[in-house]
Design a protein around this motif. Structure first.
Motif, PDB file in Angstrom:
ATOM      1  N   ALA A  96       0.833  -1.213   0.000  1.00  0.00           N
ATOM      2  CA  ALA A  96       0.000   0.000   0.000  1.00  0.00           C
ATOM      3  C   ALA A  96       0.861   1.254   0.000  1.00  0.00           C
ATOM      4  O   ALA A  96       0.531   2.244  -0.661  1.00  0.00           O
ATOM      5  CB  ALA A  96      -0.936  -0.011   1.198  1.00  0.00           C
ATOM      6  N   ASP A  97       1.977   1.235   0.715  1.00  0.00           N
ATOM      7  CA  ASP A  97       2.868   2.400   0.762  1.00  0.00           C
ATOM      8  C   ASP A  97       3.462   2.699  -0.617  1.00  0.00           C
ATOM      9  O   ASP A  97       3.558   3.863  -1.022  1.00  0.00           O
ATOM     10  CB  ASP A  97       3.997   2.172   1.773  1.00  0.00           C
ATOM     11  N   ARG A 100       0.635   4.166  -2.784  1.00  0.00           N
ATOM     12  CA  ARG A 100       0.338   5.566  -2.443  1.00  0.00           C
ATOM     13  C   ARG A 100       1.382   6.518  -3.011  1.00  0.00           C
ATOM     14  O   ARG A 100       1.047   7.611  -3.479  1.00  0.00           O
ATOM     15  CB  ARG A 100       0.259   5.739  -0.926  1.00  0.00           C
ATOM     16  N   SER A 101       2.644   6.105  -2.981  1.00  0.00           N
ATOM     17  CA  SER A 101       3.701   6.993  -3.467  1.00  0.00           C
ATOM     18  C   SER A 101       3.558   7.252  -4.971  1.00  0.00           C
ATOM     19  O   SER A 101       3.855   8.358  -5.443  1.00  0.00           O
ATOM     20  CB  SER A 101       5.084   6.392  -3.158  1.00  0.00           C
ATOM     21  N   ALA A 104       0.300   9.441  -5.663  1.00  0.00           N
ATOM     22  CA  ALA A 104       0.529  10.861  -5.361  1.00  0.00           C
ATOM     23  C   ALA A 104       1.157  11.596  -6.542  1.00  0.00           C
ATOM     24  O   ALA A 104       1.048  12.830  -6.644  1.00  0.00           O
ATOM     25  CB  ALA A 104       1.421  10.990  -4.134  1.00  0.00           C
ATOM     26  N   LYS A 113      -8.848   5.402  -3.501  1.00  0.00           N
ATOM     27  CA  LYS A 113      -8.769   5.313  -2.045  1.00  0.00           C
ATOM     28  C   LYS A 113      -8.393   3.888  -1.658  1.00  0.00           C
ATOM     29  O   LYS A 113      -9.065   2.936  -2.053  1.00  0.00           O
ATOM     30  CB  LYS A 113     -10.093   5.691  -1.384  1.00  0.00           C
ATOM     31  N   ILE A 114      -7.299   3.758  -0.887  1.00  0.00           N
ATOM     32  CA  ILE A 114      -6.841   2.441  -0.436  1.00  0.00           C
ATOM     33  C   ILE A 114      -7.448   2.118   0.927  1.00  0.00           C
ATOM     34  O   ILE A 114      -7.417   2.948   1.842  1.00  0.00           O
ATOM     35  CB  ILE A 114      -5.306   2.391  -0.330  1.00  0.00           C
TER      36      ILE A 114
END
Length: 213
Positions: A96-97, A100-101, A104, A113-114
């Motif tokens: 997930a990280d 997200r990166s 962005a 949306k996670i």
């Protein structure tokens, strides 16, 4: 993952498919270099198919079960209208990280949306009124039947479920373990379910398109 289609044919198909953007190519390379299970990434050919299906169905609300590093979510988000929304479920925080990166850095990332945690728990926690137009199923195979039954009531009539890995490297022809048998059972269930109509495609590791009647 065992290659189902001869590699030269796969390569030819890819060369004649609209290319993904540079951020997706970067994410693909990053995943291959830094993630132990990089083979789980769907890749540009299937990513292009997902984007096309989202466009063709006019989907505005997408559910993804199995985000991994976010490649498939970005492919689908690109095809969503500006106010479209994509809900994606991922159980591993490290994946997930990464997702997200990259979200962005994408002009389409705001659509995504996670939800971190077991997908069945995430689904159970959504408001009862939540509905989806399009579902991409690409998570743990032994739960495919459970995911299917959880999402089908939330799918609008005419909505589409896209299930990945339904050929399971060819092991569906001679299942030997619990996971093999789970995929075989899921495929039979979707084919026999009167609530839907389906077609299985030999794309990458097998993709089933399941349309709710």
């Amino acid at each position: 993952m065992k290659t189902i289609i001869p590699q030269k044919i796969e390569d030819y198909c890819l060369r004649h498919t609209t290319a993904r953007d540079s951020l997706l190519r970067e994410l693909e390379k990053y995943t291959q270099r830094h993630c132990a299970n990089a083979q789980m990434l769907i890749g540009p050919h299937e990513g292009a198919l997902l984007a096309m299906l989202v466009s063709l169905t006019g989907a505005r609300r997408i559910l993804e079960i199995g985000c991994f590093t976010g490649y498939s979510a970005l492919c689908m988000a690109e095809a969503l209208p500006a106010k479209g929304k994509l809900t994606t479920c991922e159980i591993k925080s490290e994946h997930a990280d990464i997702a997200r990166s990259f979200f962005a850095r994408s002009p389409h990332g705001h659509k995504i949306k996670i939800h971190l945690g077991p997908a069945l728990e995430t689904l159970a926690g959504l408001p009862a009124s939540t509905r989806f137009d399009f579902v991409f199923l690409d998570a743990d195979k032994e739960n495919y039947m459970n995911y299917y039954e959880a999402v089908l009531p939330r799918l609008r009539p005419g909505g589409l479920i896209v299930a990945d890995n339904v050929l399971w490297s060819g092991r569906v022809l001679a299942p030997k373990n619990k996971t093999d048998r789970a995929i075989v059972a899921f495929n039979k269930h979707a084919r026999r379910d009167p609530r839907v109509e389906c077609v299985m495609l030999p794309v990458r590791d097998g993709v089933s398109l399941i349309r709710k009647r």
